[in-house]
Design a protein around this motif. Sequence first.
Motif, mmCIF file in Angstrom:
data_model
loop_
_atom_site.group_PDB
_atom_site.id
_atom_site.type_symbol
_atom_site.label_atom_id
_atom_site.label_comp_id
_atom_site.label_asym_id
_atom_site.label_seq_id
_atom_site.Cartn_x
_atom_site.Cartn_y
_atom_site.Cartn_z
ATOM 1 N N GLY A 124 0.801 -1.217 0.000
ATOM 2 C CA GLY A 124 0.000 0.000 0.000
ATOM 3 C C GLY A 124 0.827 1.258 0.000
ATOM 4 O O GLY A 124 0.294 2.336 0.356
ATOM 5 N N ALA A 125 2.103 1.181 -0.364
ATOM 6 C CA ALA A 125 2.953 2.371 -0.385
ATOM 7 C C ALA A 125 2.471 3.349 -1.451
ATOM 8 O O ALA A 125 1.787 2.972 -2.409
ATOM 9 N N PRO A 126 2.787 4.629 -1.283
ATOM 10 C CA PRO A 126 2.390 5.620 -2.286
ATOM 11 C C PRO A 126 2.911 5.262 -3.672
ATOM 12 O O PRO A 126 3.979 4.643 -3.805
ATOM 13 N N PRO A 127 2.180 5.633 -4.718
ATOM 14 C CA PRO A 127 2.627 5.296 -6.091
ATOM 15 C C PRO A 127 4.015 5.809 -6.410
ATOM 16 O O PRO A 127 4.770 5.165 -7.141
ATOM 17 N N ALA A 128 4.361 6.975 -5.851
ATOM 18 C CA ALA A 128 5.684 7.530 -6.163
ATOM 19 C C ALA A 128 6.795 6.627 -5.626
ATOM 20 O O ALA A 128 7.806 6.388 -6.293
ATOM 21 N N GLU A 129 6.596 6.090 -4.404
ATOM 22 C CA GLU A 129 7.609 5.199 -3.837
ATOM 23 C C GLU A 129 7.664 3.875 -4.597
ATOM 24 O O GLU A 129 8.744 3.310 -4.810
ATOM 25 N N ILE A 130 6.484 3.382 -4.982
ATOM 26 C CA ILE A 130 6.464 2.141 -5.764
ATOM 27 C C ILE A 130 7.182 2.333 -7.093
ATOM 28 O O ILE A 130 7.960 1.478 -7.541
ATOM 29 N N GLN A 131 6.934 3.475 -7.734
ATOM 30 C CA GLN A 131 7.600 3.741 -9.012
ATOM 31 C C GLN A 131 9.111 3.857 -8.831
ATOM 32 O O GLN A 131 9.889 3.358 -9.646
ATOM 33 N N ARG A 132 9.506 4.526 -7.727
ATOM 34 C CA ARG A 132 10.939 4.661 -7.483
ATOM 35 C C ARG A 132 11.584 3.307 -7.225
ATOM 36 O O ARG A 132 12.674 3.010 -7.737
ATOM 37 N N ALA A 133 10.925 2.454 -6.413
ATOM 38 C CA ALA A 133 11.475 1.128 -6.144
ATOM 39 C C ALA A 133 11.545 0.289 -7.409
ATOM 40 O O ALA A 133 12.522 -0.429 -7.645
ATOM 41 N N ALA A 134 10.512 0.363 -8.238
ATOM 42 C CA ALA A 134 10.528 -0.395 -9.493
ATOM 43 C C ALA A 134 11.641 0.096 -10.406
ATOM 44 O O ALA A 134 12.292 -0.698 -11.104
ATOM 45 N N GLU A 135 11.907 1.407 -10.394
ATOM 46 C CA GLU A 135 12.984 1.951 -11.228
ATOM 47 C C GLU A 135 14.343 1.447 -10.746
ATOM 48 O O GLU A 135 15.209 1.072 -11.549
ATOM 49 N N VAL A 136 14.508 1.409 -9.395
ATOM 50 C CA VAL A 136 15.772 0.902 -8.859
ATOM 51 C C VAL A 136 15.942 -0.572 -9.194
ATOM 52 O O VAL A 136 17.036 -1.034 -9.532
ATOM 53 N N ILE A 137 14.854 -1.343 -9.111
ATOM 54 C CA ILE A 137 14.922 -2.765 -9.459
ATOM 55 C C ILE A 137 15.327 -2.932 -10.918
ATOM 56 O O ILE A 137 16.185 -3.755 -11.256
ATOM 57 N N ARG A 138 14.714 -2.153 -11.774
ATOM 58 C CA ARG A 138 15.040 -2.261 -13.199
ATOM 59 C C ARG A 138 16.503 -1.900 -13.452
ATOM 60 O O ARG A 138 17.221 -2.609 -14.175
ATOM 61 N N LEU A 139 16.957 -0.785 -12.848
ATOM 62 C CA LEU A 139 18.346 -0.367 -13.066
ATOM 63 C C LEU A 139 19.326 -1.377 -12.468
ATOM 64 O O LEU A 139 20.371 -1.664 -13.058
ATOM 65 N N SER A 140 19.004 -1.932 -11.291
ATOM 66 C CA SER A 140 19.899 -2.903 -10.675
ATOM 67 C C SER A 140 19.992 -4.173 -11.513
ATOM 68 O O SER A 140 21.080 -4.735 -11.703
ATOM 69 N N ALA A 141 18.845 -4.641 -12.008
ATOM 70 C CA ALA A 141 18.861 -5.825 -12.866
ATOM 71 C C ALA A 141 19.639 -5.558 -14.149
ATOM 72 O O ALA A 141 20.413 -6.402 -14.615
ATOM 73 N N HIS A 142 19.439 -4.376 -14.724
ATOM 74 C CA HIS A 142 20.163 -4.036 -15.950
ATOM 75 C C HIS A 142 21.669 -3.974 -15.697
ATOM 76 O O HIS A 142 22.466 -4.497 -16.494
ATOM 77 N N GLN A 143 22.050 -3.341 -14.573
ATOM 78 C CA GLN A 143 23.473 -3.233 -14.275
ATOM 79 C C GLN A 143 24.079 -4.602 -13.984
ATOM 80 O O GLN A 143 25.226 -4.887 -14.350
ATOM 81 N N ALA A 144 23.308 -5.472 -13.304
ATOM 82 C CA ALA A 144 23.799 -6.820 -13.042
ATOM 83 C C ALA A 144 24.038 -7.575 -14.339
ATOM 84 O O ALA A 144 25.045 -8.284 -14.490
ATOM 85 N N LEU A 145 23.135 -7.433 -15.290
ATOM 86 C CA LEU A 145 23.321 -8.084 -16.585
ATOM 87 C C LEU A 145 24.531 -7.510 -17.319
ATOM 88 O O LEU A 145 25.283 -8.248 -17.970
ATOM 89 N N GLU A 146 24.727 -6.195 -17.209
ATOM 90 C CA GLU A 146 25.888 -5.580 -17.855
ATOM 91 C C GLU A 146 27.187 -6.086 -17.233
ATOM 92 O O GLU A 146 28.145 -6.412 -17.944
ATOM 93 N N ASP A 147 27.210 -6.153 -15.893
ATOM 94 C CA ASP A 147 28.417 -6.672 -15.233
ATOM 95 C C ASP A 147 28.671 -8.126 -15.613
ATOM 96 O O ASP A 147 29.810 -8.536 -15.860
ATOM 97 N N LEU A 148 27.602 -8.915 -15.653
ATOM 98 C CA LEU A 148 27.755 -10.316 -16.036
ATOM 99 C C LEU A 148 28.247 -10.440 -17.473
ATOM 100 O O LEU A 148 29.101 -11.277 -17.789
ATOM 101 N N ARG A 149 27.747 -9.594 -18.354
ATOM 102 C CA ARG A 149 28.192 -9.629 -19.752
ATOM 103 C C ARG A 149 29.672 -9.270 -19.860
ATOM 104 O O ARG A 149 30.411 -9.846 -20.658
ATOM 105 N N GLU A 150 30.122 -8.321 -19.048
ATOM 106 C CA GLU A 150 31.533 -7.939 -19.091
ATOM 107 C C GLU A 150 32.428 -9.080 -18.612
ATOM 108 O O GLU A 150 33.474 -9.355 -19.203
ATOM 109 N N VAL A 151 32.007 -9.749 -17.523
ATOM 110 C CA VAL A 151 32.806 -10.861 -17.022
ATOM 111 C C VAL A 151 32.870 -11.994 -18.033
ATOM 112 O O VAL A 151 33.930 -12.554 -18.320
ATOM 113 N N ILE A 152 31.725 -12.349 -18.603
ATOM 114 C CA ILE A 152 31.697 -13.419 -19.595
ATOM 115 C C ILE A 152 32.496 -13.023 -20.828
ATOM 116 O O ILE A 152 33.172 -13.850 -21.450
ATOM 117 N N GLY A 153 32.436 -11.748 -21.192
ATOM 118 C CA GLY A 153 33.215 -11.292 -22.343
ATOM 119 C C GLY A 153 34.702 -11.454 -22.138
ATOM 120 O O GLY A 153 35.443 -11.767 -23.075
#
Length: 423
Positions: free
Chosen positions: A201-230
């Motif tokens: 039941g958190a405010p929409p702004a906080e939910i949007q911010r948390a979802a944005e952090v999740i998206r950026l963290s997942a994206h950065q994790a994939l980028e780091d993993l791609r660099e290591v595999i590369g």
Amino acid sequence: MTRHTVRARFADVGFFLFAVTFSVLTAEEALAGREMSENAFFVDQLIGVAACTALFVRRRWPVPLAVVLLPAGSFSHFVTGAAMVAVFTVAAHRPPATTRWVAVVAVSPLPLFLIRRPDPGLPATVSAIVYAALITGSFGWGLYLRSRRGLIAELRDRAERAEAEAQRQVREEIAREMHDVLAHRLSLLSVHAGALEYHPGAPPAEIQRAAEVIRLSAHQALEDLREVIGVLRPAGGVGAPERPQPTLDELPRLVAESRGAGMRVGLDVRVGGTAGAPGAVGRTAYRIVQEGLTNARKHAPDERVTVTVSGAAGEGLAVEVRNAAPRGPSEPAGRPGGGIPGAGQGLAGLAERVKLAGGRLEHGRTGGGDFRLSAWLPWTPRPEQPDAVVMSGRVPPRAPGAGPAPEGGAEPGRALRADRPAD
């Protein structure tokens, strides 16, 4: 037919031809002075042919063959070549104990013959001594080949074990790198995902911010993993660019990411000496802080964390991550269901990394109940550089007339502090 079998048969044929050739070429000189009838000479030759033919079974029954041919060689010259091959086979392929017993059988007739004090000028005396010398040389040659074969096998085994050890070290290095790269990102992602789960039941702004952090963290994790595999892929070639490694200058960004996940983190960087720590030292210090923040996020997410980095060239670099003990005995306060899971290998891999850098690592609870992760890393000064240069975490003095200092800059000569008051 295998390649080994073909080589073995060629060797058998070669030894047969050697025995025959040796007996024929040395017969005239060896039999000089002996009175033999034609029938005796013919029987001697037949015995020699039989002895040489028996060499084809030397691999299956080397010891019985040698025991039979050695006494026969004392009476028949045409058996000498076959006896030499037989004792060579025993010395090269049988255990040392067996070889010693066969050697005793081979040389025992000579002392018995010499006890009778034969005339040195007699052909029989010369033949006995030469025969003993040939048998001894055959034993020596066989022992040499066995020793050489054992040495080659030992060297091959060492090479295989060294290769396996190198592969193990590479796997461990990859595992450490993967842990260092992904554990931090995924723990950030887990914190925000858990916040969305327990506070629907958190405010929409906080939910949007948390979802944005999740998206950026997942994206950065994939980028780091791609660099290591590369880096691990060989297709890049020798000239392929290496994966960029973190340094001390990236500590504020690392702390900012943790603060963005709701952690209360204070950063104090006090580094003096030469122009920044060497790459290996800075990279290891970054990994220490990263592991400390990850562990604090897992086990004490609501407690304040203090990160201190200090040192200078010639003195070493000290890194400390300290946080208060969690409120609950097993689960973080306000987070039912337990904390973020971990493999339990982070500190072990970190200790190995620090050891390879020549430093030391300590971790555990202090007398006040805090959890403390500290490390000391060697920092060798660079003699070719001047003493007064810019340090990581400092800003250089401004030249006269250079204009105002940039926004957010520190006073000349003072250490930058990235502390932020507790939320």
